[in-house]
Design a protein around this motif. Structure first.
Motif, PDB file in Angstrom:
ATOM      1  N   GLY A   1       0.826  -1.201   0.000  1.00  0.00           N
ATOM      2  CA  GLY A   1       0.000   0.000   0.000  1.00  0.00           C
ATOM      3  C   GLY A   1       0.858   1.248   0.000  1.00  0.00           C
ATOM      4  O   GLY A   1       2.088   1.182   0.126  1.00  0.00           O
TER       5      GLY A   1
ATOM      6  N   PRO B   1     -11.418  -1.381  -3.797  1.00  0.00           N
ATOM      7  CA  PRO B   1     -10.545  -1.710  -4.927  1.00  0.00           C
ATOM      8  C   PRO B   1     -11.159  -1.255  -6.242  1.00  0.00           C
ATOM      9  O   PRO B   1     -12.351  -1.451  -6.487  1.00  0.00           O
TER      10      PRO B   1
ATOM     11  N   ARG C   1      -1.294  -3.425   5.291  1.00  0.00           N
ATOM     12  CA  ARG C   1      -1.834  -4.782   5.331  1.00  0.00           C
ATOM     13  C   ARG C   1      -3.067  -4.835   6.212  1.00  0.00           C
ATOM     14  O   ARG C   1      -4.085  -5.438   5.839  1.00  0.00           O
TER      15      ARG C   1
ATOM     16  N   GLN D   1      -5.043  -2.384   6.963  1.00  0.00           N
ATOM     17  CA  GLN D   1      -6.110  -1.645   6.299  1.00  0.00           C
ATOM     18  C   GLN D   1      -6.824  -2.541   5.293  1.00  0.00           C
ATOM     19  O   GLN D   1      -8.059  -2.515   5.186  1.00  0.00           O
ATOM     20  N   ARG D   2      -6.068  -3.342   4.557  1.00  0.00           N
ATOM     21  CA  ARG D   2      -6.696  -4.262   3.604  1.00  0.00           C
ATOM     22  C   ARG D   2      -7.521  -5.320   4.324  1.00  0.00           C
ATOM     23  O   ARG D   2      -8.571  -5.740   3.831  1.00  0.00           O
ATOM     24  N   GLN D   3      -7.054  -5.766   5.501  1.00  0.00           N
ATOM     25  CA  GLN D   3      -7.819  -6.740   6.266  1.00  0.00           C
ATOM     26  C   GLN D   3      -9.148  -6.151   6.713  1.00  0.00           C
ATOM     27  O   GLN D   3     -10.186  -6.826   6.695  1.00  0.00           O
TER      28      GLN D   3
END
Length: 400
Positions: free
Chosen positions: A162, A262, A312, A314-316
């Protein structure tokens, strides 16, 4: 053990993930090359491998993929320019589409005749000093011809897949002005929050939208189920969360909210847009208790909301939200029972900060009529908070 054997036992995904924990700067390498019409046109490729190599002579380098068609075009030019991107230019990277992306940038030409972005931190004009094959990449060595710092600000970093910026502790800003204003507002909101918590047997919190996070400003306890909504907690307002802050008809705000998803996930974007429209119609957001995420995912999410955010994590958080879309804004059916996770309604104040009242973990197994009543009560208490704020501070809410 031979080099070939060592390489064979390294899993590519693990290699990428491990090296992703080391941040690198992000740059846009540009040049002018002949286009299909014969006239020169700008070309640019985003790289996360730019590095200083030597002072005497002045050399820099970047590492493009050997299969990159963009680099193949760049190589047709005799020189190139490295534009070091700023921390606030992450959106440019996300929407970069090659030559067509230059259209709205207002770029100029460097001394060597390469595109320079006006908001870049620095630009560095280079000639090709050497090109070295290194596995599936090239090492491109550039001899520096001219350079300039044009915007001395924090650079854009690539970390854990990111983008972000750099904030050394000594430069950390004091609490945001919106956060201070929200804390003042909480002084008059406690009575309505406490009344709702007692009546609904739920935890009730006051939230303030600061940046793209809902910050917990105050919480009154009433739920038999312990909640995690502690004062100061930051909850990412990523779709479908945060829709109560959208003004009906504000298409630009809707697009900015959906942009946190996304770019390629059109199905989720459309689904979240539908959910936001339903929230606008009913006047509150309803989420149900769903199947919990895996333990490692929940640990990442917990660390994120307790003040240790990484790309990472944040994506979770985003993945957890998208995996539970069916638990947001359900159509209530007579005769069915519901385990409510939260009901949230905007405080109708206008201006900033945008605020909301959230009811969390009321008694499980509620029927549709009870859930609808809770929704109406959350809206009423949110309106009461707005009335108290206006009475205390005036319409302009000059909180000092």
């Amino acid at each position: 053990m031979s080099e070939a054997t060592v390489a064979a036992v390294i899993d590519p995904a693990r290699f990428r993930d491990t090296l992703g924990h080391y941040p690198t700067g992000v740059a846009l390498v540009t040049a002018m090359v002949p286009g299909d019409s014969g006239a020169d046109e700008p070309v640019g490729m985003v790289v996360g491998s730019f590095v200083s190599v030597s002072l005497d002579p002045p050399l820099v380098a970047f590492l493009p993929d050997r299969e990159s068609r963009t680099f193949a075009r760049l190589r047709r030019a005799e020189t190139f320019c490295v534009n070091v991107l700023a921390a606030d230019q992450a959106d440019l990277v996300g929407r970069w589409r090659g030559t067509e992306s230059f259209a709205d940038l207002g770029w100029s030409l460097s001394p060597a005749g390469n595109p320079v972005l006006p908001e870049a931190v620095t630009w560095i004009d280079c000639g090709y000093h050497d090109l070295v094959e290194a596995g599936d990449h090239y090492i491109v060595l550039g001899d520096v011809r001219s350079l300039e710092v044009q915007r001395p600000t924090s650079p854009l970093l690539f970390f854990q897949g990111g983008f972000g910026g750099f904030a050394p502790p000594s430069f950390l800003a004091p609490p945001e002005h919106d956060l201070i204003r929200a804390a003042r507002i909480s002084e008059v909101a406690l009575a309505p929050l406490a009344a709702l918590a007692a009546g609904a047997q739920a935890d009730v919190s006051l939230l303030a939208l600061v940046g793209d996070h809902d910050v917990v400003i105050a919480t009154e306890r009433g739920s038999a189920t312990p909640s995690y909504l502690e004062i100061g907690l930051r909850l990412p307002a990523v779709p479908p969360s945060g829709s109560v802050h959208l003004e009906p008809g504000d298409d630009a705000a809707m697009e900015a909210w959906l942009a946190r998803l996304p770019r390629t996930d059109e199905a989720s974007r459309e689904r979240c847009a539908q959910l936001a429209r339903r929230v606008a119609e009913q006047g509150y957001s309803l989420s149900l208790v769903g199947e919990g995420p895996a333990q490692d995912v929940w640990q990442d999410v917990t660390r994120y909301i307790h003040g240790d955010p990484t790309p990472r994590r944040q994506r979770q958080v985003l993945a957890m939200h998208l995996d539970h879309l069916d638990y947001y804004e359900p159509e209530l059916e007579a005769g069915a029972s519901y385990d409510v996770r939260s009901i949230t309604a905007a405080v109708p104040l206008g201006g900033t900060p945008r605020m909301a009242v959230r009811l969390t973990f009321p008694p499980a197994g509620a029927d549709a009529a009870t859930v609808a009543r809770w929704g109406a009560e959350v809206r009423e208490r949110a309106a009461e908070v707005a009335d108290l704020v206006h009475a205390r501070f005036g319409e302009n809410r000059d909180l000092g």
